[in-house]
Design a protein around this motif. Structure first.
Motif, short mmCIF file in Angstrom:
data_model
loop_
_atom_site.label_atom_id
_atom_site.label_comp_id
_atom_site.label_asym_id
_atom_site.label_seq_id
_atom_site.Cartn_x
_atom_site.Cartn_y
_atom_site.Cartn_z
N HIS A 1 23.82 5.12 5.92
CA HIS A 1 22.76 5.60 6.81
C HIS A 1 22.72 7.12 6.85
O HIS A 1 21.65 7.73 6.90
N LYS B 1 23.64 9.02 4.39
CA LYS B 1 23.07 9.37 3.09
C LYS B 1 21.55 9.39 3.15
O LYS B 1 20.91 10.35 2.70
N GLU B 2 20.97 8.37 3.72
CA GLU B 2 19.51 8.30 3.83
C GLU B 2 18.97 9.39 4.75
O GLU B 2 17.96 10.02 4.45
#
Length: 68
Positions: free
Chosen positions: A12, A14-15
């Motif tokens: 999450h 990373k996104e």
């Protein structure tokens, strides 16, 4: 680091940061001493008492296991 400490999963984060690869995010995300300490304490406090798997005749389970 604050998101990781708050319990946000690495994918999450990373996104949220817009990274193409999670390896890039993991460069910035490493557990500090406080996180390690809390993880160990949490794991130690949630260890269940082990219950016996077999609740029957001990001679029968030994025979079925080929030990008698």
């Amino acid at each position: 680091m604050q998101m990781l400490r708050a319990g946000v999963p690495l994918p999450h984060i990373k996104e949220f940061l817009g990274h193409a690869n999670i390896a890039t995010t993991s460069i910035y995300a490493s557990a500090d001493n406080q996180m390690v300490r809390e993880g160990i304490q949490k794991a130690a406090s949630t260890t269940p008492d082990l219950a016996p798997i077999w609740k029957g005749n001990d001679d029968l389970i030994l025979q079925l296991a080929g030990l008698k």
